[in-house]
Every structure is written in C-alpha cells, then in structure tokens.
Write an enzyme that holds these catalytic residues in place. Structure first.
Site, mmCIF file in Angstrom:
data_model
loop_
_atom_site.group_PDB
_atom_site.id
_atom_site.type_symbol
_atom_site.label_atom_id
_atom_site.label_comp_id
_atom_site.label_asym_id
_atom_site.label_seq_id
_atom_site.Cartn_x
_atom_site.Cartn_y
_atom_site.Cartn_z
ATOM 1 N N GLY A 1 53.901 42.168 36.544
ATOM 2 C CA GLY A 1 52.609 41.793 35.964
ATOM 3 C C GLY A 1 51.880 42.982 35.379
ATOM 4 N N GLY B 1 53.221 48.179 42.408
ATOM 5 C CA GLY B 1 52.338 48.263 43.578
ATOM 6 C C GLY B 1 52.643 47.197 44.618
ATOM 7 C CE1 TYR C 1 39.817 42.825 40.906
ATOM 8 C CE2 TYR C 1 39.384 40.734 42.009
ATOM 9 C CZ TYR C 1 39.391 41.509 40.860
ATOM 10 O OH TYR C 1 38.984 40.963 39.673
ATOM 11 C CE1 TYR D 1 47.156 40.224 35.871
ATOM 12 C CE2 TYR D 1 45.405 39.017 36.968
ATOM 13 C CZ TYR D 1 46.527 39.812 37.032
ATOM 14 O OH TYR D 1 47.020 40.203 38.257
ATOM 15 C CD GLN E 1 41.747 40.221 35.020
ATOM 16 O OE1 GLN E 1 41.437 39.481 35.944
ATOM 17 N NE2 GLN E 1 42.705 41.121 35.134
ATOM 18 N N PRO F 1 47.274 36.786 45.261
ATOM 19 C CG PRO F 1 48.748 38.564 45.028
ATOM 20 C CD PRO F 1 48.418 37.217 44.455
HETATM 21 N N1 CAA Z 1 30.003 39.384 34.628
HETATM 22 C C1 CAA Z 1 29.034 39.307 33.700
HETATM 23 N N2 CAA Z 1 28.771 40.282 32.811
HETATM 24 C C2 CAA Z 1 29.548 41.372 32.870
HETATM 25 C C3 CAA Z 1 30.566 41.517 33.795
HETATM 26 C C4 CAA Z 1 30.788 40.470 34.716
HETATM 27 N N3 CAA Z 1 31.735 40.527 35.658
HETATM 28 N N4 CAA Z 1 31.171 42.703 33.591
HETATM 29 C C5 CAA Z 1 30.544 43.286 32.560
HETATM 30 N N5 CAA Z 1 29.550 42.484 32.126
HETATM 31 C C6 CAA Z 1 28.619 42.735 31.034
HETATM 32 C C7 CAA Z 1 28.162 44.171 31.013
HETATM 33 O O1 CAA Z 1 27.058 44.349 31.850
HETATM 34 C C8 CAA Z 1 27.817 44.369 29.527
HETATM 35 O O2 CAA Z 1 26.587 43.759 29.273
HETATM 36 P P1 CAA Z 1 25.649 44.298 28.050
HETATM 37 O O3 CAA Z 1 26.460 44.120 26.784
HETATM 38 O O4 CAA Z 1 24.466 43.386 28.123
HETATM 39 O O5 CAA Z 1 25.360 45.724 28.372
HETATM 40 C C9 CAA Z 1 28.898 43.555 28.871
HETATM 41 O O6 CAA Z 1 29.298 42.530 29.797
HETATM 42 C C10 CAA Z 1 30.112 44.394 28.539
HETATM 43 O O7 CAA Z 1 30.816 43.708 27.621
HETATM 44 P P2 CAA Z 1 31.926 44.451 26.760
HETATM 45 O O8 CAA Z 1 32.556 43.432 25.876
HETATM 46 O O9 CAA Z 1 31.348 45.644 26.103
HETATM 47 O O10 CAA Z 1 32.971 44.861 27.866
HETATM 48 P P3 CAA Z 1 33.440 46.313 28.335
HETATM 49 O O11 CAA Z 1 34.364 46.810 27.314
HETATM 50 O O12 CAA Z 1 32.256 47.136 28.676
HETATM 51 O O13 CAA Z 1 34.211 46.031 29.690
HETATM 52 C C11 CAA Z 1 35.909 45.028 30.990
HETATM 53 C C12 CAA Z 1 34.870 44.837 29.901
HETATM 54 C C13 CAA Z 1 36.932 46.104 30.602
HETATM 55 C C14 CAA Z 1 36.670 43.727 31.142
HETATM 56 C C15 CAA Z 1 35.228 45.422 32.304
HETATM 57 O O14 CAA Z 1 34.200 44.501 32.559
HETATM 58 C C16 CAA Z 1 36.199 45.372 33.471
HETATM 59 O O15 CAA Z 1 37.028 46.244 33.652
HETATM 60 N N6 CAA Z 1 36.067 44.348 34.329
HETATM 61 C C17 CAA Z 1 36.948 44.145 35.491
HETATM 62 C C18 CAA Z 1 38.015 43.200 35.147
HETATM 63 C C19 CAA Z 1 38.846 42.959 36.377
HETATM 64 O O16 CAA Z 1 38.367 42.587 37.430
HETATM 65 N N7 CAA Z 1 40.158 43.157 36.256
HETATM 66 C C20 CAA Z 1 41.029 42.971 37.363
HETATM 67 C C21 CAA Z 1 42.154 43.946 37.250
HETATM 68 S S1 CAA Z 1 43.116 43.981 38.721
HETATM 69 C C22 CAA Z 1 43.912 42.552 38.733
HETATM 70 O O17 CAA Z 1 43.910 41.800 37.810
HETATM 71 C C23 CAA Z 1 44.692 42.255 39.987
HETATM 72 C C24 CAA Z 1 44.381 40.902 40.478
HETATM 73 O O18 CAA Z 1 45.151 39.996 40.199
HETATM 74 C C25 CAA Z 1 43.226 40.670 41.326
#
Ligand code: CAA
Length: 246
Positions: free
Chosen positions: A89, A14, A184, A152, A149, A182
């Site tokens: 990455g 990307g 998002y 990461y 992460q 960077p």
């Molecule tokens: N802050 C606080 N709590 C959070 C949260 C956050 N940011 N995100 C989720 N939660 C909470 C949920 O509400 C849930 O709470 P409950 O258990 O009380 O319902 C709990 O945490 C979920 O925990 P799980 O262990 O069950 O996690 P999951 O499997 O549901 O999902 C995850 C976890 C896959 C990491 C998901 O939160 C996610 O995809 N997050 C985004 C991560 C992200 O930003 N990645 C960036 C990718 S792009 C990139 O990396 C490029 C770059 O350089 C910018």
C-alpha cells in the site's frame, strides 16, 4: 501435514515486515514479496528476519504478469500457496482539488488493482486443493474517509467490497477471505504525516497511542490459522477505538 506457505505483498514494508515475522513464528514458510529495486531495505529486512523461515521474492503488484510469474515461481520452488496477505500500500495524500490523475492512478494500482492481480493467480490453486486464507490489509480510512485521501479511502473501501464478493465465491471450497482495517500505526507511512496533524489524529484515538505493527500482525495470524475457517467476508478493525461501530 505439509508446512503452510504464506505470501505477503508489501512484505518488507512497515506492516508487511511484522506480518511476515508473525506468520513465520507461527510455523509458516513466508515469502515476502515486494519491489526488487529497494535493495537497501531488502538487506535490512534480511537482517531483521534472520533465522526465520522467510524468503524475499521481487514483484511489481501493479503488474498482472509480474504477479503471475511470482505465483508460478513460488509454486515451483516451494509448493502451493496456502495463505495470501495483500499488504502492499502507498499514500499520495492531497486534497481532491489538487489531486493529479497520476496520484489517483498510483494509489488505485498499488492498493486495489494489486489485490485482483494476486488473487486472480492464486485462487484456482486454493479452491482446487480445498484450503486457502486470504487477508486484505485495508484501513480505518476506508471505513470513515479521511481528509486528503479521496484516492486512498476509495481504494481501501474497494478492497473490502472485493473481500466480501470473493468470500462468497469461494466459501464452499475451504477458502476464507477477510480484511483487516488498521488504524494509525507506528510505520513510516504514518510518520510521514506532518507532526501537528499526526498529533491531532492520535488525540482522537481512544487508546491514546499509535498501534504497533505487531498488533496488526497478531490479527492476520489469527485469521490465517487452520482453525479460523468459519470467519469469512469479515472486516476486523484494529484501530485503538478510532472508529467504533458496525
Ligand atoms: N479536516 C478539516 N480541515 C482540514 C483538515 C481536516 N482533517 N486538515 C486540514 N484541513 C484544512 C486546513 O486547516 C486548511 O484550511 P485553510 O485553507 O482554511 O487554512 C486546509 O484544510 C488545507 O487544505 P489544502 O488543500 O491546502 O491541504 P494541504 O496541502 O495543506 O494538506 C493534507 C492536506 C496533505 C492531506 C494534510 O491535511 C494531511 O497530511 N492530512 C493527513 C492525511 C492522513 O491522515 N493521511 C493518513 C496517512 S497514513 C495512512 O493512510 C495509514 C492508514 O491507513 C491509517
């Protein structure tokens, strides 16, 4: 002066694709290095970059010997490598309590070990010739940490430690080493985040949108210019204001 030769790892990805295009448009001969097994994506990349001075070369950035072979092939076929952009990455997002060792290892190997693997093979050539530009594509999440992460964020923060150390080692030799962090952007990696979570992230971006890969590429082009020689050991955030601070 000979045409500068630039190698971009993750070159068909990307951000990598946009970086290849920007560097080629700036007059560089660009080698897009990426996994050779991604044949459909390679063909698409070749269509997207048709007419530009961009070639594809296969590499496995997690493999030290594969990186050495790449460097030797490029030097034999095209000449010395002047610019290296480490843009390979991956993510394996999950909370630490669920994270498998394989998810930790994969992210460390592709995002961080790769930087050592490539730089180790090209640094002597750059210092001997007295010119080089290295740019490591880190992430805002290496500065702030991100939920899900631990792997990461650790790798991306590690890239910047590497950047600062190597910058000091080669500063007297005409070689600069910088990172770009960077935020998002409109890439498949970001689009893979569940939509509701992604919308919540975009809400927090002061500029109010995702970044464009070309906006990251613009920064890389700037840092790799011949007259950017006084910028080294720096980290340039390009994140729409998501993280503002020193
Ligand atoms: N802050 C606080 N709590 C959070 C949260 C956050 N940011 N995100 C989720 N939660 C909470 C949920 O509400 C849930 O709470 P409950 O258990 O009380 O319902 C709990 O945490 C979920 O925990 P799980 O262990 O069950 O996690 P999951 O499997 O549901 O999902 C995850 C976890 C896959 C990491 C998901 O939160 C996610 O995809 N997050 C985004 C991560 C992200 O930003 N990645 C960036 C990718 S792009 C990139 O990396 C490029 C770059 O350089 C910018």
């Amino acid at each position: 002066m000979n045409q500068r030769i630039a190698v971009v790892t993750g070159g068909i990805g990307g951000l990598g694709t946009a970086i290849c295009i920007a560097l080629a448009q700036a007059g560089r001969r660009v080698i897009a290095a990426d996994l050779g097994a991604r044949t459909e994506r390679i063909a698409e990349f070749q269509r997207e970059t048709a007419g530009l001075d961009i070639r594809f070369e296969p590499v496995d950035v997690t493999d030290f010997e594969s990186c050495g072979a790449l460097a030797r092939r490029i030097e034999a076929e095209h000449g010395s490598i002047d610019i290296l952009v480490n843009a390979a990455g991956i993510t394996r997002d999950t909370t630490l309590r669920k994270m498998e060792p394989s998810q930790w290892d994969a992210v460390m190997r592709v995002n961080l070990d790769s930087v050592f693997n490539l730089c180790r093979h090209i640094i002597d050539g750059m210092t001997t010739r007295g010119f080089g530009r290295i740019v490591n594509i880190s992430s805002v999440n290496g500065q702030t940490g991100q939920f899900g992460q631990a792997n990461y964020s650790a790798a991306k923060a590690g890239m910047h430690g590497f950047t600062m150390a190597l910058a000091r080692e080669v500063a007297r030799k005409g070689v600069t080493v910088n990172s770009v962090s960077p935020g998002y952007c409109e890439t498949a990696m970001v689009m893979a985040i569940p939509e509701d979570i992604r919308a919540g992230i975009v809400d927090k971006v002061p500029v109010g949108r995702l970044g464009k890969p070309s906006e990251i590429a613009r920064t890389v082009e700037f840092l790799t210019a011949d007259d950017a020689g006084f910028i080294t050991g720096a980290n340039i955030p390009v994140n729409g204001g998501l993280f503002i601070g020193f």
